[in-house]
Write a protein that holds these residues in place. Sequence first.
Motif, PDB file in Angstrom:
ATOM      1  N   GLY A   1       0.937  -1.229  -0.085  1.00 36.87           N
ATOM      2  CA  GLY A   1       0.053  -0.110   0.041  1.00 36.87           C
ATOM      3  C   GLY A   1       0.835   1.241   0.020  1.00 36.87           C
ATOM      4  N   LEU A   2       2.090   1.143  -0.314  1.00 37.75           N
ATOM      5  CA  LEU A   2       3.038   2.269  -0.375  1.00 37.75           C
ATOM      6  C   LEU A   2       3.417   2.526  -1.889  1.00 37.75           C
ATOM      7  N   ASP A   3       3.683   3.770  -2.151  1.00 35.98           N
ATOM      8  CA  ASP A   3       3.981   4.168  -3.526  1.00 35.98           C
ATOM      9  C   ASP A   3       5.590   4.604  -3.484  1.00 35.98           C
ATOM     10  N   LEU A   4       6.387   3.896  -4.084  1.00 36.96           N
ATOM     11  CA  LEU A   4       7.713   3.877  -4.013  1.00 36.96           C
ATOM     12  C   LEU A   4       8.289   5.502  -4.459  1.00 36.96           C
ATOM     13  N   ASP A   5       7.472   5.989  -5.396  1.00 39.78           N
ATOM     14  CA  ASP A   5       8.094   7.585  -5.735  1.00 39.78           C
ATOM     15  C   ASP A   5       7.712   8.327  -4.783  1.00 39.78           C
ATOM     16  N   GLU A   6       6.432   8.166  -4.009  1.00 40.99           N
ATOM     17  CA  GLU A   6       6.030   9.228  -2.963  1.00 40.99           C
ATOM     18  C   GLU A   6       6.872   8.970  -1.794  1.00 40.99           C
ATOM     19  N   VAL A   7       7.576   7.856  -1.561  1.00 45.46           N
ATOM     20  CA  VAL A   7       8.331   7.433  -0.312  1.00 45.46           C
ATOM     21  C   VAL A   7       9.735   7.907  -0.697  1.00 45.46           C
ATOM     22  N   ALA A   8      10.322   7.932  -2.001  1.00 46.94           N
ATOM     23  CA  ALA A   8      11.415   8.361  -2.445  1.00 46.94           C
ATOM     24  C   ALA A   8      11.826   9.854  -2.290  1.00 46.94           C
ATOM     25  N   ARG A   9      10.391  10.664  -2.578  1.00 47.27           N
ATOM     26  CA  ARG A   9      10.631  12.052  -2.441  1.00 47.27           C
ATOM     27  C   ARG A   9      10.780  12.552  -0.985  1.00 47.27           C
ATOM     28  N   ALA A  10      10.689  11.706   0.091  1.00 48.89           N
ATOM     29  CA  ALA A  10      10.965  12.170   1.154  1.00 48.89           C
ATOM     30  C   ALA A  10      12.372  12.390   1.264  1.00 48.89           C
ATOM     31  N   GLU A  11      13.263  11.661   0.514  1.00 51.38           N
ATOM     32  CA  GLU A  11      14.744  11.962   0.764  1.00 51.38           C
ATOM     33  C   GLU A  11      14.838  13.248   0.468  1.00 51.38           C
ATOM     34  N   VAL A  12      16.029  13.904   1.413  1.00 52.39           N
ATOM     35  CA  VAL A  12      16.324  15.324   1.177  1.00 52.39           C
ATOM     36  C   VAL A  12      17.471  15.234  -0.242  1.00 52.39           C
ATOM     37  N   ASP A  13      17.399  15.942  -1.180  1.00 46.15           N
ATOM     38  CA  ASP A  13      18.422  15.949  -2.209  1.00 46.15           C
ATOM     39  C   ASP A  13      19.628  16.852  -1.725  1.00 46.15           C
ATOM     40  N   PRO A  14      20.676  16.104  -1.584  1.00 41.00           N
ATOM     41  CA  PRO A  14      21.851  16.821  -1.106  1.00 41.00           C
ATOM     42  C   PRO A  14      22.468  17.796  -1.992  1.00 41.00           C
ATOM     43  N   ALA A  15      22.389  18.950  -1.713  1.00 43.84           N
ATOM     44  CA  ALA A  15      22.837  20.133  -2.629  1.00 43.84           C
ATOM     45  C   ALA A  15      24.420  20.362  -2.324  1.00 43.84           C
ATOM     46  N   LEU A  16      25.309  19.695  -2.446  1.00 41.98           N
ATOM     47  CA  LEU A  16      26.675  19.987  -2.080  1.00 41.98           C
ATOM     48  C   LEU A  16      27.336  20.407  -3.282  1.00 41.98           C
ATOM     49  N   GLY A  17      26.963  21.113  -4.158  1.00 38.22           N
ATOM     50  CA  GLY A  17      27.288  21.596  -5.369  1.00 38.22           C
ATOM     51  C   GLY A  17      26.675  22.839  -5.820  1.00 38.22           C
ATOM     52  N   ASN A  18      27.323  23.591  -6.552  1.00 40.63           N
ATOM     53  CA  ASN A  18      26.503  24.648  -7.251  1.00 40.63           C
ATOM     54  C   ASN A  18      25.782  24.357  -8.668  1.00 40.63           C
ATOM     55  N   GLY A  19      26.596  23.707  -9.416  1.00 44.17           N
ATOM     56  CA  GLY A  19      25.937  23.362 -10.850  1.00 44.17           C
ATOM     57  C   GLY A  19      26.827  22.416 -11.481  1.00 44.17           C
ATOM     58  N   GLY A  20      27.261  22.648 -12.688  1.00 46.36           N
ATOM     59  CA  GLY A  20      27.853  21.549 -13.671  1.00 46.36           C
ATOM     60  C   GLY A  20      28.988  20.863 -13.245  1.00 46.36           C
ATOM     61  N   LEU A  21      29.857  21.682 -12.211  1.00 42.06           N
ATOM     62  CA  LEU A  21      31.301  21.154 -12.033  1.00 42.06           C
ATOM     63  C   LEU A  21      30.668  20.070 -10.762  1.00 42.06           C
ATOM     64  N   GLY A  22      29.839  20.196 -10.018  1.00 43.25           N
ATOM     65  CA  GLY A  22      29.342  19.244  -8.917  1.00 43.25           C
ATOM     66  C   GLY A  22      28.581  18.171  -9.499  1.00 43.25           C
ATOM     67  N   ARG A  23      27.721  18.562 -10.359  1.00 43.67           N
ATOM     68  CA  ARG A  23      26.781  17.440 -11.222  1.00 43.67           C
ATOM     69  C   ARG A  23      27.701  16.545 -11.718  1.00 43.67           C
ATOM     70  N   LEU A  24      28.697  17.124 -12.383  1.00 42.44           N
ATOM     71  CA  LEU A  24      29.688  16.260 -13.310  1.00 42.44           C
ATOM     72  C   LEU A  24      30.557  15.315 -12.528  1.00 42.44           C
ATOM     73  N   ALA A  25      30.896  15.631 -11.067  1.00 46.58           N
ATOM     74  CA  ALA A  25      31.495  14.851 -10.152  1.00 46.58           C
ATOM     75  C   ALA A  25      30.719  13.499 -10.104  1.00 46.58           C
ATOM     76  N   SER A  26      29.356  13.788  -9.722  1.00 51.41           N
ATOM     77  CA  SER A  26      28.349  12.993  -9.564  1.00 51.41           C
ATOM     78  C   SER A  26      28.240  11.844 -10.611  1.00 51.41           C
TER      79      SER A  26
END
Length: 804
Positions: free
Chosen positions: A97-122
């Motif tokens: 009775g759970l929706d994975l997408d809904e549960v997944a949205r409870a995770e905080v998106d770690p914004a440990l970067g500014n933009g392109g450079l940080g996302r590229l690293a990931s």
Amino acid sequence: MAFDVQEFKKEYQKKFEELFAYGYEAGSKTEQYIALGDLVRGLYSEDWIQTITEYNKKKEKQVYYFSMEFLPGRMLKSNLLNMGILDCVKQGMEDMGLDLDEVARAEVDPALGNGGLGRLASCFMDSIASTGLAGNGNGIRYRYGLFKQKFINGYQIELPENWLRNRNVWEVRKENKAVIVRFGGDVSFTQEDGDGRLRVRHENTRDILAVPYDTAQVGYNNGIVNNLRLWSAEIPYGDEARFSTEEQREEVKRITEVLYPDDSNYEGRLLRVQQEYFFSSAGIQSIVRYFKRLNLDWSLFPDKIAIHINDTHPTLAIPELMRILLDEEGLTWDQAWEITKKTVSYTNHTILQEAMERWPETMISDLLPRIYQIIQEINRRHIDKKTPLYGEELSQRTAIIANGQIKMANLAIIGSHSVNGVARLHTDILMADTLHDFYVMYPQKFNNKTNGITQRRWVQIANENLTAMLDETIGTEWKSDPEEIKILKAHRDNKMVLDKLEQVKLANKKRFAAYVEQEMGIEIDPTALFDVQIKRLHAYKRQLLNVLHILDRYLQLKDNPNANLQKRVFIFGAKAAPSYYYAKQIIKLINSIAYLINNDPSIKDKIKIVFVENYGVSLAELIIPAADISEQISLAGKEASGTSNMKLMSNGAITMATLDGANVEIRDNVGDDNIFIFGLKSDEVQEYYRNGVYNSRDVYDKNPRLKRILNLLIDGTIPGVETEGRDIFDSLVMYNDEYFLLKDFDGYLQAQYEADVAFSDRDRWNRMALMNIASSGPFSSDYTILRYADEIWKIKPQSGSKFN
Ligand code: NBY
């Protein structure tokens, strides 16, 4: 991973009760998410240990990717996907009775970067694990990530982003792996042991404890689990007495407290350089400790270790490695220097002068006296060696220290064996211009590595509809070998496939429309053309050019409400650096225009403007699959590569582009029929800068259509932008339009109206979208990373990896 739905459900219920002492049904979304995350971490832990044990046993060469920023996005679904249990878990959750997408949205998106450079690293971390390479990330565990953006009255407001407010289920604190990082103090030399060797005494230092938090980087269906190590600053155990005042304790914590929110202007502040040394030193110390356990001769260090520095932010890793080899391990200068150069490689991400890091000499000599001496010595030897070969002038231009400043790029180039740009055009500009002096000295160091993205996150996770459609049409080979997506080209004239593609896009647009309605109260028509520009706000990226086009449409509709124009939704996502006044003015302008146009009944919804708040990885996953047009309109020569261009292309958006960064290579791959190109070329821009004949005032005077648009900025049409409108008008008309918007305006409009025509022919447009998707394989970061591994790091995928 062997795992069935029944087993999963049992495990999940058990885990939840263990953690919260009641049934999962009563839990909050956050609790349901934490239980799932915790369970998942347990499921890969054996592979994690196994991977590390294997590397150690085989004394495998490993790469360490040093980056000040990582932008991983939410990790739950990405881990499930890579572990091969996404479908199973989705089913199990649904059964409960759970929706994975809904549960997944409870995770905080770690914004440990500014933009392109940080996302590229990931993207790179994902690709390193997924191609089966022995690699590790090294960075900072910021207490606060990139600020949370809010719009108040159209203005950007920055709020602290406390991403650790709930438990972070992915990280593991490794107290036993902590190291001491030393600042300040006095350096002296003594002659000990009678061997005639000078010993360095470094005393009275301020010592900070660096505690690592490790996060698993799960490879795609290959059993490999690598490590991302982020360091946190703490007071050393037993040293509490020396940090007795609140102020002293605060000073320690401050080092890893917050990410600097600027993606284009370096901050010449003491705290920033402390951050840089802190994680560079901690990383180097933990690498050296590992190497010593291997019991090998020091000369073999570069055969076991590759250290990559993501832009110049971790450059102090170079003198830090020298320091340890010289002062602590007793190597000679020449031995240490050989090892350091052979170990380190460097990526440049920008040619913007204001982003080039330079530190005042006195700042470094006070904060890091021993490191300062080593930099001086590197510089002295460089000049001594190069002057007889290249003459005084060229050598001095490449000096690390000049005019009381330390130039980090110069140190990074001199202290490494490889320097790469991030797209072909960018690397060409580095060699011919920005870093030409170094290219003359070290041509063999220079190489290009065009950026890439991971289609696992950007297609498989973000766009499930497209993924299902691709699987059905061309099979699943593309998921493990992205180039295989080219098979789709065979279906370019298949009406059924084209229609299906249109349905996929429509579904994604509806999903985004629902978000916009819910969060912003704006109604948008999912059949309209969705025109998307998502990236940091910067003058060179020219969001303003996009605005001028919108105003052109606005005027046409004001003149003739029945004008035959394609209905469009203009979607923006962008944060401005808090200190970047002009960028913030542009945000205010866009929001004001959005308010004006969205609420003008005479426009009859032919134009809608949606500027989403707090753009980041999670919002990108929602917007990109819904995009029809991808705006990549930077002034040619300024955008090193761009990576949203690749993500949008992979999701079937058509690129509206200048020949800048990786757009050039995107055009080469999709062909001129499947992209809209306009504007000055990079060499034309160079030429204008050199001969200085551009006169934007002249363009304004002679182009009535453009003049009328620009006048809107200052004639009161747009409410609430008296100051902003005037300043922006002046920057374009009176101060000669540094980024050539007016020069490129006509070409841009023409390309935009061509896009209208193309969009109205559904088959044609769908075919263009198909060709973009089918041509996106080469932009997988898997291939990019394999080229780094092969040509720079000299490491091979693990045996058993399909890339081996
Ligand atoms: O790196 C970006 C480039 O602008 C983009 O074209 C490229 O695709 C991407 C990946 O190679 N650069 C970038 O994002 N830079 C930064 O985020 C950044 C952050 C901090 C500082 C400078 C640049 N800083 O000096 O503090």
